[in-house]
Design an enzyme around this catalytic site. Structure first.
Site: not given
Length: 379
Positions: A42, A263
Site C-alpha cells: 500500500k 527561518y
C-alpha cells in the site's frame, strides 16, 4: 554509493535495492513458516514504487499482496500475473463492487454493509466471489464488532455467496513484544475466528512476524520489514537496508560567529561556521522536526543540521571536514550505511513508515534490479 560528480538535473537521488527487498522477503518467509508471507504494498509500496516492488516480490515467491484502496490494486493489476492475489484492506466504497469483481481483486469486508454489498454483487453475477473478513480484536480501527462477526458466521446466504479466503485482524502493539495488548488480542481473535471453521487466519503484521509462532497463524502480512525498517523502531538486525537517499550540495560558504541560520534564525553560530546547503527539504519528505536535531553524512562524518528544514533546502555544519570538502555538486548521505532510515526517523521524532511514505517524486530514482527467479511458488 552514487558517482560523486555525475551530472544530473536532480538534487536528490533515491536508490532502491530490489535484491535486498527480495532477501528480506525470503528471511521473513523462512521465519514464519509453515505460515506463508504476504506483502503489504500500500501507499505506493511505502513510497518506493508499487510496480517495481510488487514485480520483484512476485519473482521472489510472493503470491499475495495487500493494498489499502481499490485504486492501488488497479494500478498494479497489470504489473502482476493474473494468479497473483490482490487484497484491499480498507474494503470498498459503495458502488465500486462490480469494478472490483471485474478485475479479480479481493476486498476485505470490514462492516456488515460492505459484506452485504459484496454478497449482492456475487448473487448478481451468479457466482461466489472471494473476500477476506476482518474482525476487530481490540484495535477499534477496522473490522466487524464481535456481535456482527457472529451474525455473519450464521448467515447462510452470505456464506453461499462469498468465498472467504481469510479471516483477519490487526495487532495494535506488535512492535512492543512484551505488551499485554498482544496476548489480549490473540485470545480475542482466536475466539472470534472460531466461528469460521476451516477458513485460514491472518493476525500478524511485520511486528507480529517477530513474535512467537502462535501469532503467525496461516498468513503473515509483512510491510515495513520488507523495506528494511524495524517494526519496533529499534535495530533491524535481521533485515537488510533497501533504501539509500543522497542529496546534492548546492552551496558552501563560511559565516562569522554569531550569525543566525534558517527561518527565524533558530540556530546561532558560536564560531566561524562553514555551511553546506543541500537542495532537499520538507517537500521531499524530510520533516521540519529534523531542524537543529538531525544530520547528514559525508566521508564517514556526521554533519549536523543547522536551523530549520526549509521546503527545498537544508543547511549543514561542515566546519569539521577538511578544507574544500564538500564541494558544490557533491553528494551527502541522508539515508544509508551511516544513517539507517530508523535513525533518521528517530531524530525526526517519528517512525520509518512516515519517512518512507513521505519521500517525494523529485528524486532521481534508481532501482537495483532483482535477478532471481522463484521456482518454489505453489501452482
Amino acid at each position: 554509493m552514487p558517482d560523486n560528480r555525475a551530472p544530473t538535473a536532480h538534487c536528490g537521488r533515491l536508490q532502491i535495492d530490489l535484491s535486498a527487498l527480495a532477501r528480506n522477503y525470503a528471511a521473513i518467509a523462512a521465519r514464519v513458516a509453515p505460515a506463508t508471507a504476504a506483502a503489504v504494498v500500500k501507499a505506493d509500496a511505502y513510497g518506493l514504487g508499487s510496480g517495481p516492488v510488487a514485480s520483484a516480490l512476485w519473482d521472489a515467491g510472493c503470491c499475495r499482496f495487500f493494498v489499502a484502496h481499490l485504486d492501488e490494486a488497479l494500478a498494479i493489476r497489470d504489473e502482476l500475473p493474473p494468479q497473483a492475489e490482490l487484497i484491499v484492506l480498507n474494503g470498498l466504497p459503495p458502488g465500486v463492487e462490480p469494478l472490483c469483481a471485474r478485475h479479480g481483486i479481493v476486498p476485505v469486508l470490514n462492516s456488515l454493509g460492505q459484506a452485504e454489498r459484496w454478497a449482492e454483487t456475487a448473487r448478481a453475477r451468479d457466482r461466489r466471489l472471494p473476500a477476506v473478513l476482518q474482525l476487530d480484536s481490540g484495535m477499534s480501527r477496522l473490522g466487524l464488532a464481535p456481535e456482527d462477526g457472529v451474525r455473519l458466521a450464521h448467515d447462510d446466504r452470505f456464506r453461499q455467496a462469498v468465498d472467504l479466503r481469510l479471516v483477519m485482524s490487526h495487532l495494535a502493539s506488535s512492535g512492543t513484544p512484551d505488551s499485554e495488548a498482544n496476548a489480549m488480542q490473540i485470545a480475542a481473535f482466536d475466539r472470534l475466528a472460531a466461528a469460521f471453521p476451516g477458513v485460514p487466519r491472518s493476525l500478524a503484521n511485520s511486528g507480529g512476524a517477530f513474535l512467537a509462532a502462535p501469532y503467525h497463524k496461516d498468513v503473515v502480512r509483512a510491510g515495513i520489514a520488507l523495506y528494511g525498517g524495524s517494526p519496533s523502531g529499534g535495530p533491524a538486525d535481521a533485515l537488510e537496508p533497501v533504501v539509500r537517499l543522497d542529496a546534492r550540495v548546492v552551496q558552501v560558504r563560511t559565516v562569522p560567529e554569531g550569525t543566525g541560520v534558517g527561518y527565524d534564525l533558530t540556530h546561532r553560530c558560536t564560531r566561524p561556521t562553514r555551511i553546506a546547503t543541500i537542495g532537499v527539504g520538507y517537500a521531499d519528505g524530510l520533516p521540519r522536526t529534523l531542524g537543529n536535531r538531525g544530520a547528514a553524512w559525508f566521508d564517514g562524518r556526521r554533519l549536523p543540521i543547522l536551523g530549520r528544514v526549509s521546503m527545498d533546502s537544508i543547511t549543514l555544519d561542515v566546519s569539521d571536514l577538511p578544507a574544500g570538502q564538500p564541494e558544490e555538486g557533491d553528494w551527502v548521505e541522508i539515508i544509508g550505511p551511516h544513517q539507517p532510515v530508523d535513525v533518521l526517523a528517530r531524530d525526526a521524532g517519528t517512525i520509518s513508515y512516515e519517512i518512507l511514505t513521505s519521500l517525494g517524486h523529485r528524486y532521481d530514482r534508481h532501482y537495483r534490479p532483482f535477478a532471481g527467479v522463484n521456482s518454489g511458488r505453489p501452482a
